[in-house]
Design an enzyme around this catalytic site. Structure first.
Site, PDB file in Angstrom:
ATOM      1  N   ARG A 130       1.205  -1.159   0.007  1.00 35.14           N
ATOM      2  CA  ARG A 130       0.060   0.067  -0.083  1.00 35.14           C
ATOM      3  C   ARG A 130       0.718   0.900   0.060  1.00 35.14           C
ATOM      4  O   ARG A 130       0.539   2.172  -0.557  1.00 35.14           O
ATOM      5  CB  ARG A 130      -0.575  -0.115   0.765  1.00 35.14           C
ATOM      6  CG  ARG A 130      -2.048  -1.194   0.823  1.00 35.14           C
ATOM      7  CD  ARG A 130      -3.171  -1.210   2.094  1.00 35.14           C
ATOM      8  NE  ARG A 130      -2.113  -1.974   3.405  1.00 35.14           N
ATOM      9  CZ  ARG A 130      -2.616  -3.242   3.796  1.00 35.14           C
ATOM     10  NH1 ARG A 130      -3.268  -3.879   2.882  1.00 35.14           N
ATOM     11  NH2 ARG A 130      -1.566  -3.589   4.613  1.00 35.14           N
ATOM     12  N   GLU A 171       4.773 -10.397  15.412  1.00 38.53           N
ATOM     13  CA  GLU A 171       3.595 -11.373  16.383  1.00 38.53           C
ATOM     14  C   GLU A 171       3.987 -12.721  16.343  1.00 38.53           C
ATOM     15  O   GLU A 171       4.942 -12.428  17.678  1.00 38.53           O
ATOM     16  CB  GLU A 171       2.378 -11.082  16.177  1.00 38.53           C
ATOM     17  CG  GLU A 171       2.275 -11.046  17.794  1.00 38.53           C
ATOM     18  CD  GLU A 171       0.233 -10.798  17.317  1.00 38.53           C
ATOM     19  OE1 GLU A 171       0.040  -9.856  16.260  1.00 38.53           O
ATOM     20  OE2 GLU A 171      -0.244 -11.019  17.851  1.00 38.53           O
TER      21      GLU A 171
HETATM   22  P1  AMP Z   1       3.699  -2.634  12.135  1.00 38.42           P
HETATM   23  O1  AMP Z   1       5.417  -2.964  11.020  1.00 38.42           O
HETATM   24  O2  AMP Z   1       3.928  -3.815  12.777  1.00 38.42           O
HETATM   25  O3  AMP Z   1       4.280  -1.226  12.529  1.00 38.42           O
HETATM   26  O4  AMP Z   1       3.329  -3.061  10.681  1.00 38.42           O
HETATM   27  C1  AMP Z   1       3.044  -2.049   9.620  1.00 38.42           C
HETATM   28  C2  AMP Z   1       2.174  -3.219   8.613  1.00 38.42           C
HETATM   29  O5  AMP Z   1       1.182  -3.570   8.556  1.00 38.42           O
HETATM   30  C3  AMP Z   1       2.063  -2.106   7.881  1.00 38.42           C
HETATM   31  O6  AMP Z   1       2.291  -2.015   5.822  1.00 38.42           O
HETATM   32  C4  AMP Z   1       0.902  -1.920   7.274  1.00 38.42           C
HETATM   33  O7  AMP Z   1       0.195  -1.933   6.028  1.00 38.42           O
HETATM   34  C5  AMP Z   1      -0.039  -3.287   8.453  1.00 38.42           C
HETATM   35  N1  AMP Z   1      -0.775  -3.525   9.291  1.00 38.42           N
HETATM   36  C6  AMP Z   1      -0.546  -3.542  10.749  1.00 38.42           C
HETATM   37  N2  AMP Z   1      -1.184  -3.913  11.417  1.00 38.42           N
HETATM   38  C7  AMP Z   1      -2.453  -3.291  10.786  1.00 38.42           C
HETATM   39  C8  AMP Z   1      -4.089  -3.303  11.084  1.00 38.42           C
HETATM   40  N3  AMP Z   1      -4.447  -2.947  11.964  1.00 38.42           N
HETATM   41  N4  AMP Z   1      -4.941  -2.982   9.499  1.00 38.42           N
HETATM   42  C9  AMP Z   1      -4.134  -3.372   8.546  1.00 38.42           C
HETATM   43  N5  AMP Z   1      -2.956  -3.213   7.897  1.00 38.42           N
HETATM   44  C10 AMP Z   1      -1.973  -2.925   9.429  1.00 38.42           C
END
Ligand code: AMP
Length: 175
Positions: free
Chosen positions: A58, A95
């Site tokens: 995205r 996770e």
């Molecule tokens: P992080 O590495 O934990 O910051 O996760 C970010 C990535 O995971 C991004 O590319 C987001 O598109 C996706 N992502 C994580 N949580 C969500 C959520 N609740 N809704 C949509 N996309 C998410």
């Protein structure tokens, strides 16, 4: 029209307990898409950004539009195995388990000013991996901008701890 109303929330996707913040509804709304891109760009308009690094997938859609508006180049930060030429690779924790992202070794020139773009920051693990890769290639990471921040997960603070200012357009509580 507010950006927050243009984002759709899908409960229990991709697994139970997750509220998935779906930006396809925002992207499909011409005014919301334009406004999101304008607001992502706004703090960096005078920052002489030379390249936008968009995170798969995205971050490609938003980052391409942001790069156009800043008259900057675009470089993709991709999941492992997708880029055809020589790459730098960074592992990061999910996770459950881990994942890897890559950039081409010649994606940025040393000293180049780079802005990172993605749709959402949660734990910040993905953006942190992108910062490490870009710095390894010699980039000056000027900032990271997201449509959505989930502040309870601490990602923005984590990224700012690396000396990279974070800009987010909307926040949702929880995860
Ligand atoms: P992080 O590495 O934990 O910051 O996760 C970010 C990535 O995971 C991004 O590319 C987001 O598109 C996706 N992502 C994580 N949580 C969500 C959520 N609740 N809704 C949509 N996309 C998410």
């Amino acid at each position: 029209m507010s950006l927050i109303d243009a984002i759709r929330t899908i409960p229990d996707y991709p697994k139970p307990g997750i509220l998935f913040r779906d930006i396809t509804t925002l992207l499909g709304d011409a005014r919301a898409f334009r406004r999101a891109v304008d607001e992502l760009v706004q703090p960096f308009a005078g920052a002489k950004i030379e390249k936008v690094a968009g995170i798969e997938a995205r971050g490609f859609i938003l980052g391409g539009a942001v790069a156009h508006q800043l008259s900057a180049g675009f470089t993709p930060v991709r999941k492992k195995g997708k880029l055809p030429a020589a790459t730098l690779r960074q592992t990061y924790a999910l996770e459950y388990g881990e994942d890897e992202v890559e950039i081409h070794v010649d994606a940025v020139r040393p000293g180049e000013s780079v802005l990172i773009i993605d749709d959402l920051i949660a734990t910040g693990g993905t953006a942190e991996a992108a910062i490490k890769l870009l710095r390894q290639a010699g980039a000056n990471v000027v900032g990271a901008a997201f449509v959505i921040d989930l502040p309870d997960l601490g990602g923005a603070a984590r990224i700012e701890g690396h000396g990279v200012p974070v800009h987010a357009l909307v926040q949702f509580p929880g995860h």
